[in-house]
Scaffold this motif. Structure first.
Motif, PDB file in Angstrom:
ATOM      1  N   VAL A  34     -58.964  64.434   9.463  1.00  0.00           N
ATOM      2  CA  VAL A  34     -57.530  64.169   9.510  1.00  0.00           C
ATOM      3  C   VAL A  34     -56.830  64.789   8.300  1.00  0.00           C
ATOM      4  CG1 VAL A  34     -55.787  62.352   9.378  1.00  0.00           C
ATOM      5  CG2 VAL A  34     -57.721  62.102  10.911  1.00  0.00           C
ATOM      6  N   ALA A  35     -57.472  64.686   7.143  1.00  0.00           N
ATOM      7  CA  ALA A  35     -56.897  65.274   5.943  1.00  0.00           C
ATOM      8  C   ALA A  35     -56.782  66.787   6.083  1.00  0.00           C
ATOM      9  CB  ALA A  35     -57.738  64.907   4.721  1.00  0.00           C
ATOM     10  N   SER A  36     -57.839  67.408   6.637  1.00  0.00           N
ATOM     11  CA  SER A  36     -57.800  68.855   6.860  1.00  0.00           C
ATOM     12  C   SER A  36     -56.703  69.223   7.844  1.00  0.00           C
ATOM     13  CB  SER A  36     -59.160  69.337   7.374  1.00  0.00           C
ATOM     14  OG  SER A  36     -60.181  69.077   6.423  1.00  0.00           O
ATOM     15  N   GLY A  37     -56.606  68.449   8.936  1.00  0.00           N
ATOM     16  CA  GLY A  37     -55.549  68.701   9.922  1.00  0.00           C
ATOM     17  C   GLY A  37     -54.174  68.514   9.325  1.00  0.00           C
ATOM     18  N   ALA A  38     -54.032  67.508   8.443  1.00  0.00           N
ATOM     19  CA  ALA A  38     -52.744  67.286   7.806  1.00  0.00           C
ATOM     20  C   ALA A  38     -52.378  68.464   6.918  1.00  0.00           C
ATOM     21  CB  ALA A  38     -52.795  65.995   6.980  1.00  0.00           C
ATOM     22  N   ALA A  39     -53.373  69.047   6.212  1.00  0.00           N
ATOM     23  CA  ALA A  39     -53.103  70.219   5.371  1.00  0.00           C
ATOM     24  C   ALA A  39     -52.668  71.401   6.232  1.00  0.00           C
ATOM     25  CB  ALA A  39     -54.348  70.576   4.558  1.00  0.00           C
ATOM     26  N   ALA A  40     -53.397  71.576   7.372  1.00  0.00           N
ATOM     27  CA  ALA A  40     -53.021  72.665   8.270  1.00  0.00           C
ATOM     28  C   ALA A  40     -51.628  72.438   8.851  1.00  0.00           C
ATOM     29  CB  ALA A  40     -54.052  72.785   9.397  1.00  0.00           C
ATOM     30  N   LEU A  41     -51.347  71.178   9.186  1.00  0.00           N
ATOM     31  CA  LEU A  41     -50.027  70.857   9.714  1.00  0.00           C
ATOM     32  C   LEU A  41     -48.949  71.134   8.673  1.00  0.00           C
ATOM     33  CD1 LEU A  41     -48.390  69.612  12.034  1.00  0.00           C
ATOM     34  CD2 LEU A  41     -48.786  67.377  11.028  1.00  0.00           C
ATOM     35  N   GLN A  42     -49.251  70.836   7.426  1.00  0.00           N
ATOM     36  CA  GLN A  42     -48.298  71.114   6.362  1.00  0.00           C
ATOM     37  C   GLN A  42     -48.054  72.619   6.236  1.00  0.00           C
ATOM     38  OE1 GLN A  42     -49.492  69.572   2.593  1.00  0.00           O
ATOM     39  NE2 GLN A  42     -47.540  70.019   1.575  1.00  0.00           N
ATOM     40  N   ASP A  43     -49.131  73.391   6.327  1.00  0.00           N
ATOM     41  CA  ASP A  43     -48.975  74.853   6.265  1.00  0.00           C
ATOM     42  C   ASP A  43     -48.133  75.358   7.435  1.00  0.00           C
ATOM     43  OD1 ASP A  43     -50.500  74.852   3.990  1.00  0.00           O
ATOM     44  OD2 ASP A  43     -52.387  75.327   5.039  1.00  0.00           O
ATOM     45  N   GLY A  44     -48.415  74.792   8.640  1.00  0.00           N
ATOM     46  CA  GLY A  44     -47.628  75.207   9.811  1.00  0.00           C
ATOM     47  C   GLY A  44     -46.171  74.838   9.656  1.00  0.00           C
ATOM     48  N   ALA A  45     -45.924  73.644   9.101  1.00  0.00           N
ATOM     49  CA  ALA A  45     -44.544  73.233   8.893  1.00  0.00           C
ATOM     50  C   ALA A  45     -43.849  74.159   7.911  1.00  0.00           C
ATOM     51  CB  ALA A  45     -44.514  71.791   8.372  1.00  0.00           C
ATOM     52  N   SER A  46     -44.569  74.578   6.857  1.00  0.00           N
ATOM     53  CA  SER A  46     -43.990  75.507   5.886  1.00  0.00           C
ATOM     54  C   SER A  46     -43.656  76.843   6.552  1.00  0.00           C
ATOM     55  CB  SER A  46     -44.969  75.711   4.726  1.00  0.00           C
ATOM     56  OG  SER A  46     -44.436  76.629   3.792  1.00  0.00           O
ATOM     57  N   GLN A  47     -44.608  77.328   7.387  1.00  0.00           N
ATOM     58  CA  GLN A  47     -44.350  78.576   8.100  1.00  0.00           C
ATOM     59  C   GLN A  47     -43.178  78.426   9.066  1.00  0.00           C
ATOM     60  OE1 GLN A  47     -48.040  79.685   9.938  1.00  0.00           O
ATOM     61  NE2 GLN A  47     -49.073  80.110   7.977  1.00  0.00           N
ATOM     62  N   LEU A  48     -43.116  77.272   9.744  1.00  0.00           N
ATOM     63  CA  LEU A  48     -42.012  77.042  10.672  1.00  0.00           C
ATOM     64  C   LEU A  48     -40.685  77.038   9.927  1.00  0.00           C
ATOM     65  CD1 LEU A  48     -41.024  76.343  13.528  1.00  0.00           C
ATOM     66  CD2 LEU A  48     -41.433  73.922  12.984  1.00  0.00           C
ATOM     67  N   LYS A  49     -40.678  76.445   8.732  1.00  0.00           N
ATOM     68  CA  LYS A  49     -39.464  76.430   7.931  1.00  0.00           C
ATOM     69  C   LYS A  49     -39.047  77.846   7.565  1.00  0.00           C
ATOM     70  CE  LYS A  49     -37.563  74.723   3.578  1.00  0.00           C
ATOM     71  NZ  LYS A  49     -37.841  74.009   2.297  1.00  0.00           N
ATOM     72  N   THR A  50     -40.039  78.633   7.157  1.00  0.00           N
ATOM     73  CA  THR A  50     -39.728  80.019   6.794  1.00  0.00           C
ATOM     74  C   THR A  50     -39.191  80.785   8.000  1.00  0.00           C
ATOM     75  OG1 THR A  50     -41.482  79.960   5.128  1.00  0.00           O
ATOM     76  CG2 THR A  50     -40.699  82.129   5.833  1.00  0.00           C
ATOM     77  N   GLY A  51     -39.859  80.582   9.162  1.00  0.00           N
ATOM     78  CA  GLY A  51     -39.392  81.256  10.381  1.00  0.00           C
ATOM     79  C   GLY A  51     -38.008  80.795  10.786  1.00  0.00           C
ATOM     80  N   SER A  52     -37.728  79.509  10.609  1.00  0.00           N
ATOM     81  CA  SER A  52     -36.408  78.987  10.953  1.00  0.00           C
ATOM     82  C   SER A  52     -35.341  79.600  10.067  1.00  0.00           C
ATOM     83  CB  SER A  52     -36.399  77.456  10.795  1.00  0.00           C
ATOM     84  OG  SER A  52     -37.320  76.856  11.683  1.00  0.00           O
ATOM     85  N   GLU A  53     -35.682  79.696   8.770  1.00  0.00           N
ATOM     86  CA  GLU A  53     -34.725  80.328   7.862  1.00  0.00           C
ATOM     87  C   GLU A  53     -34.487  81.774   8.249  1.00  0.00           C
ATOM     88  OE1 GLU A  53     -36.495  79.727   4.073  1.00  0.00           O
ATOM     89  OE2 GLU A  53     -35.841  77.626   3.878  1.00  0.00           O
ATOM     90  N   SER A  54     -35.575  82.470   8.638  1.00  0.00           N
ATOM     91  CA  SER A  54     -35.426  83.871   9.084  1.00  0.00           C
ATOM     92  C   SER A  54     -34.592  83.934  10.352  1.00  0.00           C
ATOM     93  CB  SER A  54     -36.810  84.484   9.324  1.00  0.00           C
ATOM     94  OG  SER A  54     -37.552  84.499   8.121  1.00  0.00           O
ATOM     95  N   ALA A  55     -34.842  82.984  11.281  1.00  0.00           N
ATOM     96  CA  ALA A  55     -34.080  82.967  12.528  1.00  0.00           C
ATOM     97  C   ALA A  55     -32.613  82.712  12.265  1.00  0.00           C
ATOM     98  CB  ALA A  55     -34.644  81.890  13.462  1.00  0.00           C
TER      99      ALA A  55
END
Length: 201
Positions: A139-160
């Motif tokens: 779960v901790a590993s998945g949470a880290a991956a989810l955090q990375d995905g959220a960061s990427q999504l934020k970056t993509g949203s800003e780009s969008a």
């Protein structure tokens, strides 16, 4: 008679009588002394007798009180025996309940040990805790991956968002160009009309 037949006095008889009286007086005196001593002894004996009677009376009272206490104790003992006989079924029930509770406690202890150590058909607490730790790590590993995905999504949203702004600007430019084309087309049409009019003249 103190005078003899020939007229002479018999002094020896008088002496004997005096001796006899003296002896009797002495005996009387001794007897009076013994009587006095006997009376003293009797008086002391009466005191002892009175004291003994008091002691006897106290002993009789103590005996009577003791007999009453003994009777009360026998009554209390009888009542206690009756109460014990009456409470015997409840005591038996209590012992049975205690035995049943001990059996349940033993079964519960066995289940607790089995739950802790585990069995062939059931995972124990130790294995379950290990599996839970592994799952927590995942779960901790998945949470880290989810955090990375959220960061990427934020970056993509800003780009969008930035791209959307550029698109809006492009649409505005396109609209302005369209207006210019429209105006130019109108001017061309007007010029063509003027040209046609000039050719006819």
């Amino acid at each position: 008679s103190l005078v003899s037949a020939d007229g002479s006095s018999d002094l020896s008889s008088v002496d004997d009588m005096i001796d006899t009286l003296t002896d009797a007086s002495e005996q009387l005196q001794d007897g009076s002394k013994e009587l006095s001593e006997g009376l003293d002894t009797l008086q002391n004996s009466l005191k002892d007798f009175s004291s003994g009677m008091n002691t006897l009376s106290g002993g009789i009272k103590s005996y009577t009180d003791g007999a009453k206490t003994l009777g009360d104790g026998i009554t209390t003992l009888k009542n206690g025996m009756d109460s014990l006989a009456g409470s015997a079924p409840a005591l038996v029930d209590g012992v049975n309940q205690l035995k049943a509770g001990a059996s349940q406690a033993s079964d519960g202890a066995g289940q607790l040990v089995a739950g802790y150590e585990g069995s062939s058909s059931q995972t124990g607490l130790v294995d379950g805790a290990k599996a839970l730790a592994d799952g927590a790590a995942q779960v901790a590993s998945g949470a880290a991956a989810l955090q990375d995905g959220a960061s990427q999504l934020k970056t993509g949203s800003e780009s969008a968002v930035a791209g959307a702004g550029q698109l809006v600007d492009g649409i505005a430019d396109l609209q302005a160009g369209t207006n210019q084309v429209k105006d130019g087309s109108a001017q061309v049409a007007e010029g063509a009309s003027d040209l046609a009019d000039g050719t006819q003249k």
